[in-house]
Design a protein around this motif. Sequence first.
Motif, mmCIF file in Angstrom:
data_model
loop_
_atom_site.group_PDB
_atom_site.id
_atom_site.type_symbol
_atom_site.label_atom_id
_atom_site.label_comp_id
_atom_site.label_asym_id
_atom_site.label_seq_id
_atom_site.Cartn_x
_atom_site.Cartn_y
_atom_site.Cartn_z
ATOM 1 N N LEU A 1 42.388 -7.617 -13.946
ATOM 2 C CA LEU A 1 43.287 -6.409 -14.000
ATOM 3 C C LEU A 1 44.913 -6.636 -13.394
ATOM 4 O O LEU A 1 45.716 -6.505 -14.252
ATOM 5 C CB LEU A 1 42.736 -5.488 -12.852
ATOM 6 C CG LEU A 1 43.119 -4.047 -12.901
ATOM 7 C CD1 LEU A 1 43.205 -3.556 -14.227
ATOM 8 C CD2 LEU A 1 42.367 -3.195 -11.818
ATOM 9 N N GLN B 1 34.869 -9.716 -16.734
ATOM 10 C CA GLN B 1 35.911 -10.259 -15.972
ATOM 11 C C GLN B 1 37.014 -9.273 -15.518
ATOM 12 O O GLN B 1 38.319 -9.486 -15.371
ATOM 13 C CB GLN B 1 36.471 -11.317 -16.828
ATOM 14 C CG GLN B 1 35.496 -12.382 -17.047
ATOM 15 C CD GLN B 1 34.607 -12.968 -15.861
ATOM 16 O OE1 GLN B 1 35.296 -13.157 -14.781
ATOM 17 N NE2 GLN B 1 33.571 -13.214 -16.172
ATOM 18 N N ARG B 2 36.672 -7.922 -15.780
ATOM 19 C CA ARG B 2 37.862 -6.935 -15.826
ATOM 20 C C ARG B 2 38.567 -6.703 -14.230
ATOM 21 O O ARG B 2 39.708 -6.710 -14.299
ATOM 22 C CB ARG B 2 37.268 -5.406 -16.241
ATOM 23 C CG ARG B 2 36.208 -4.944 -15.171
ATOM 24 C CD ARG B 2 35.477 -3.799 -15.722
ATOM 25 N NE ARG B 2 34.601 -3.349 -14.833
ATOM 26 C CZ ARG B 2 33.168 -3.748 -14.695
ATOM 27 N NH1 ARG B 2 33.059 -4.900 -15.410
ATOM 28 N NH2 ARG B 2 32.235 -3.147 -13.896
ATOM 29 N N ALA B 3 37.724 -6.966 -13.293
ATOM 30 C CA ALA B 3 38.084 -7.048 -12.095
ATOM 31 C C ALA B 3 39.246 -8.053 -11.494
ATOM 32 O O ALA B 3 40.291 -8.168 -11.216
ATOM 33 C CB ALA B 3 37.088 -7.165 -11.063
ATOM 34 N N ALA B 4 38.730 -9.417 -12.189
ATOM 35 C CA ALA B 4 39.781 -10.661 -11.969
ATOM 36 C C ALA B 4 41.010 -10.636 -12.958
ATOM 37 O O ALA B 4 41.976 -11.099 -12.663
ATOM 38 C CB ALA B 4 38.867 -11.877 -12.394
ATOM 39 N N PRO C 1 41.279 -15.318 -8.972
ATOM 40 C CA PRO C 1 40.386 -15.421 -7.931
ATOM 41 C C PRO C 1 39.863 -16.970 -7.796
ATOM 42 O O PRO C 1 39.933 -17.483 -8.727
ATOM 43 C CB PRO C 1 39.347 -14.456 -8.331
ATOM 44 C CG PRO C 1 40.022 -13.501 -9.231
ATOM 45 C CD PRO C 1 41.085 -14.283 -9.888
ATOM 46 N N ALA D 1 34.215 -16.602 -8.055
ATOM 47 C CA ALA D 1 34.564 -15.291 -8.567
ATOM 48 C C ALA D 1 34.207 -15.036 -10.013
ATOM 49 O O ALA D 1 34.313 -14.027 -10.625
ATOM 50 C CB ALA D 1 35.604 -14.644 -7.847
#
Length: 298
Positions: A204, A199-202, A4, A8
């Motif tokens: 994943l 930072q789990r979303a970035a 990202p 982000a």
Amino acid sequence: MALPAADAIHVDALVQLGLPLANGLIMLGIGMALGARDFREVALHPRALLAGLAGHYLLLPLLGFAVAALFHDAYELAVGFVLVAACPSASSSNALTWLARGNLALAVALTGISSVATLLTVPLLAGLALQVFAGQAQPVPLPAGRMVVQLVLLVMVPVLSGMAVRHWLPSVSRRLEPVLNRTGLALLLLLVGWILFGQRAALLPWIGTLAMSAAGMCLAALCGGWLLARCAGLERRDAVTIGLEVGVQNCMLALLIAVNVLGSVAMGMPAAVYGVLMYVLAFAYVLLARRHRAPAPE
């Protein structure tokens, strides 16, 4: 697959403050474990020391760049794996060496030398990694001067302070050393968990590849260090020690440099993942070493 955008992935203030604190506690504990006697013992048998240093500064960089090449589409992660390779010998390698019945004097000496050598190896390897993986697409200037100053403050000052406490207040040093190491490690694990959660979303899309790459790099370092020592004709006890010294990285320092010096949480992700998985593999290594250790001399 790119990471990202920079906005982000932010650097949490808790992480910025917590990482130097955890580092200071662990490095202070390392200093309290260091003494002139440890270095004299190892100096009498330099072959083991040279084999360990070859593992640190030849084998590890090769492994780091080899794994980094898998992340050519995300230079932050590539540089992160090189940072892990540039920061060898976590203080916990000494405790693991003791558990494995290895050569503790050798482990302490290698940890002490590597703590000093990071002043040179980190700027050199990080700069090379940035040039190799980000030089053409997105140049990122390496703050070498700031990095050296930070490493002096983060490594040299607490290590020398710990050695001074051991010299002048040995009884205090014996009581504080295990407390500092355990507290620093616990704080580090909490911070790693906090970072991974934040930072789990970035992460994943990358977590599977990161985990496999980090585990593969750690396993190669543990086994490579052991094989290097055996090829050098060293006894099993020294080989066990060098395997741990090469495989157990100072991930906290790598994470700290990525976040607080280079300003990139993404670059710290390999260190965070490696730092979790390496304990699983290192404890398995310790159990295997204890099971197959040579009988104690009578």
